[in-house]
Design a protein around this motif. Structure first.
Motif: not given
Length: 136
Positions: A109-136
């Motif tokens: 559920s948390h992963v699904s919420n993260l994908l929606v909030k980060l506008n990502a389709k996959r976990r790897t894409q979510a990580i890329q977006i998070a790094k780009k946004l400097q949140i991880i």
């Protein structure tokens, strides 16, 4: 890379020379030569330590400052942020669930919420977006 290869080649040639001197010392029974060989071995030991420290240990990457305002703006909760950090470490849902002492379905559920909030389709894409946004 070429410099490292040349250095190791020279060290190997020097080592072969030391073996030949050692063989000569054994045949002739000359103690002074054995002391020289021991000295050369000690030098090789310290050269090996130096090369190990210089070439094998990577320097730590500079720390990136986390943009906490962006985390709040995206609406990511503290628990979701913890899950995102664990995802960035390459952990599976089951491993994250075991680490955080929750069920695997909760992590999904948390992963699904993260994908929606980060506008990502996959976990790897979510990580890329998070790094780009400097949140991880």
């Amino acid at each position: 890379m070429k410099k490292t290869i040349v250095i190791f080649a020279l060290l190997i040639l020097a080592l072969l020379l030391v073996f030949q001197i050692g063989k000569y010392a054994m045949v002739s029974g000359d103690l002074k030569t054995e002391i020289v060989v021991a000295g050369i071995a000690i030098v090789f030991f310290f050269v090996g330590i130096y090369i190990n420290k210089k070439s094998l240990h990577k320097q730590n990457a500079p720390l990136i400052e986390i943009n906490h305002k962006k985390i709040d703006a995206l609406g990511i909760t503290n628990r979701e942020y913890e899950v995102l950090q664990h995802i960035s470490l390459g952990l599976s849902n089951k491993e994250i669930a075991d680490t955080l002492y929750v069920s695997e379905s909760t992590i999904k559920s948390h992963v699904s919420n993260l994908l929606v909030k980060l506008n990502a389709k996959r976990r790897t894409q979510a990580i890329q977006i998070a790094k780009k946004l400097q949140i991880i």
